[in-house]
Scaffold this motif. Sequence first.
Motif, short mmCIF file in Angstrom:
data_model
loop_
_atom_site.label_atom_id
_atom_site.label_comp_id
_atom_site.label_asym_id
_atom_site.label_seq_id
_atom_site.Cartn_x
_atom_site.Cartn_y
_atom_site.Cartn_z
N GLN A 193 0.81 -1.22 0.00
CA GLN A 193 0.00 0.00 0.00
C GLN A 193 0.85 1.27 0.00
OE1 GLN A 193 -3.81 -0.41 2.42
NE2 GLN A 193 -2.54 -1.95 3.39
N LEU A 194 2.16 1.08 0.07
CA LEU A 194 3.07 2.22 0.10
C LEU A 194 3.91 2.34 -1.16
CD1 LEU A 194 4.29 1.83 3.80
CD2 LEU A 194 2.49 3.35 2.94
N THR A 195 3.97 1.28 -1.94
CA THR A 195 4.80 1.29 -3.15
C THR A 195 4.15 0.44 -4.22
OG1 THR A 195 6.96 0.70 -4.07
CG2 THR A 195 6.17 -0.61 -2.24
N ARG A 196 4.48 0.73 -5.45
CA ARG A 196 3.93 -0.03 -6.57
C ARG A 196 4.59 -1.40 -6.73
NH1 ARG A 196 0.88 2.90 -10.24
NH2 ARG A 196 0.86 5.17 -9.93
N TYR A 197 5.79 -1.55 -6.21
CA TYR A 197 6.54 -2.79 -6.39
C TYR A 197 6.97 -3.32 -5.02
CZ TYR A 197 6.73 -0.58 -10.97
OH TYR A 197 6.39 0.04 -12.14
N PRO A 198 6.04 -3.90 -4.28
CA PRO A 198 6.34 -4.32 -2.90
C PRO A 198 7.40 -5.40 -2.80
CG PRO A 198 4.19 -5.12 -3.59
CD PRO A 198 4.64 -4.15 -4.64
N LEU A 199 7.33 -6.39 -3.67
CA LEU A 199 8.29 -7.49 -3.57
C LEU A 199 9.70 -7.02 -3.91
CD1 LEU A 199 8.19 -10.44 -2.78
CD2 LEU A 199 7.91 -11.04 -5.18
N LEU A 200 9.81 -6.21 -4.96
CA LEU A 200 11.11 -5.66 -5.32
C LEU A 200 11.64 -4.75 -4.22
CD1 LEU A 200 13.35 -5.29 -7.43
CD2 LEU A 200 12.00 -3.43 -8.41
N THR A 201 10.76 -3.99 -3.61
CA THR A 201 11.15 -3.11 -2.52
C THR A 201 11.71 -3.90 -1.35
OG1 THR A 201 9.47 -1.48 -3.14
CG2 THR A 201 10.33 -1.36 -0.89
N VAL A 202 11.04 -5.01 -1.02
CA VAL A 202 11.50 -5.85 0.09
C VAL A 202 12.86 -6.45 -0.22
CG1 VAL A 202 11.03 -7.97 1.36
CG2 VAL A 202 9.19 -6.35 0.95
N ILE A 203 13.03 -6.94 -1.43
CA ILE A 203 14.32 -7.55 -1.81
C ILE A 203 15.45 -6.53 -1.70
CG2 ILE A 203 15.61 -8.58 -3.71
CD1 ILE A 203 13.00 -9.85 -4.66
N ILE A 204 15.22 -5.34 -2.24
CA ILE A 204 16.25 -4.30 -2.18
C ILE A 204 16.54 -3.91 -0.74
CG2 ILE A 204 16.77 -1.90 -2.78
CD1 ILE A 204 15.23 -2.32 -5.37
N ALA A 205 15.48 -3.78 0.07
CA ALA A 205 15.66 -3.40 1.48
C ALA A 205 16.46 -4.45 2.24
CB ALA A 205 14.30 -3.19 2.13
N VAL A 206 16.18 -5.72 1.98
CA VAL A 206 16.91 -6.79 2.65
C VAL A 206 18.39 -6.77 2.26
CG1 VAL A 206 17.17 -9.30 2.78
CG2 VAL A 206 14.90 -8.29 2.97
N VAL A 207 18.66 -6.63 0.97
CA VAL A 207 20.05 -6.60 0.50
C VAL A 207 20.79 -5.41 1.11
CG1 VAL A 207 21.53 -6.31 -1.52
CG2 VAL A 207 19.54 -7.83 -1.63
N MET A 208 20.15 -4.24 1.12
CA MET A 208 20.79 -3.05 1.68
C MET A 208 21.02 -3.20 3.18
SD MET A 208 18.86 0.05 -0.37
CE MET A 208 19.81 1.28 0.52
N PHE A 209 20.06 -3.82 3.87
CA PHE A 209 20.21 -4.04 5.32
C PHE A 209 21.39 -4.95 5.61
CE2 PHE A 209 19.40 -6.70 9.04
CZ PHE A 209 19.23 -5.73 10.03
N LYS A 210 21.52 -6.02 4.83
CA LYS A 210 22.63 -6.94 5.04
C LYS A 210 23.97 -6.26 4.78
CE LYS A 210 20.31 -11.36 4.14
NZ LYS A 210 20.34 -12.60 3.34
N ILE A 211 24.03 -5.48 3.72
CA ILE A 211 25.28 -4.77 3.41
C ILE A 211 25.62 -3.77 4.50
CG2 ILE A 211 26.39 -3.18 1.80
CD1 ILE A 211 24.82 -4.51 -0.46
N ALA A 212 24.61 -3.02 4.95
CA ALA A 212 24.84 -2.00 5.98
C ALA A 212 25.27 -2.64 7.30
CB ALA A 212 23.56 -1.18 6.19
N MET A 213 24.63 -3.74 7.69
CA MET A 213 24.98 -4.39 8.94
C MET A 213 26.39 -5.00 8.88
SD MET A 213 22.64 -3.94 11.18
CE MET A 213 22.61 -2.28 10.46
N TYR A 214 26.73 -5.51 7.70
CA TYR A 214 28.08 -6.09 7.56
C TYR A 214 29.14 -4.99 7.65
CZ TYR A 214 32.02 -8.73 5.74
OH TYR A 214 33.24 -9.32 5.60
#
Length: 280
Positions: A193-214
């Motif tokens: 309900q916040l973005t047109r591409y929810p699944l892609l948004t989640v994938i990008i967010a997860v990848v960015m979170f992993k990179i940032a935490m590392y």
Amino acid sequence: MKKLITLLEKELLEYRIVVKLPLFLALFAVLNFAFVMTGDNVSVSVQTSGNGIFNWSAGSDQFAGLIGKLNEIVAGVVYLVLFLIYVPKALRKEKQDGSLMFWRSMPVSDHLAIGAKLIFVLCLVPVITSILLLFSDFIVWLLASFFMPDDMVSSFNVTLLSMFIHWGSFIARVALMSLALFPLACGLLVISQLTRYPLLTVIIAVVMFKIAMYQATGNSELGNAMSDIYGLPFTILTSDSPLTAYFEFGLLSNLVLILAGVGLFFASAWLRGRDEMLKM
């Protein structure tokens, strides 16, 4: 109850893919049967990426050995695929085809509408998938009755009783998978309900979170913890003991995820009631 049934019927009519799978699983069952019939001693070992090794043996005690296990895995994967197809677009489709305004004119609350979608994808879809598994297993039993000698039928445990036991164990397995998928489903409903591409948004967010935490911590423990969260349903599907796999994740962790799912459910209902404020 009538409102809920009506909403579930609507979802079933709009997503007919969940009733088109029997032919696919039936074909897969026939191919599995032909594969096992080519040899007397079949064993498959699959190495996963960091999650250990699980072995499928044609001589296992479950229904049809390797065939039954493959049918089970395929049925579970089909459930996960349907989950990923349905959840990201469940709420967006309402707004795109204009049906949201229609349901707004009916005595259907946002909480009931969201709850119906969750019941559909987490309860009705796995039940249908389990029926498809039963159909697939029935074909295996039918073929075995015609073409396999009695001693082989007995050794592979291809009996009607074992078939129904296999069906019941699969229902219990997908029930745990649905419990693990509940917070993920609610999260996707919010993001959709916040973005047109929810699944892609989640994938990008997860990848960015992993990179940032590392980069911040110098290790991948937090990233692996997140992988464990979204990988839990598949772990339950492939585990020899789904209940053990679920509780190995941690009782406190599971409780936190369920509570987070409840919070996301209410957030999703709140957003649905204020969609005119959101610029999709």
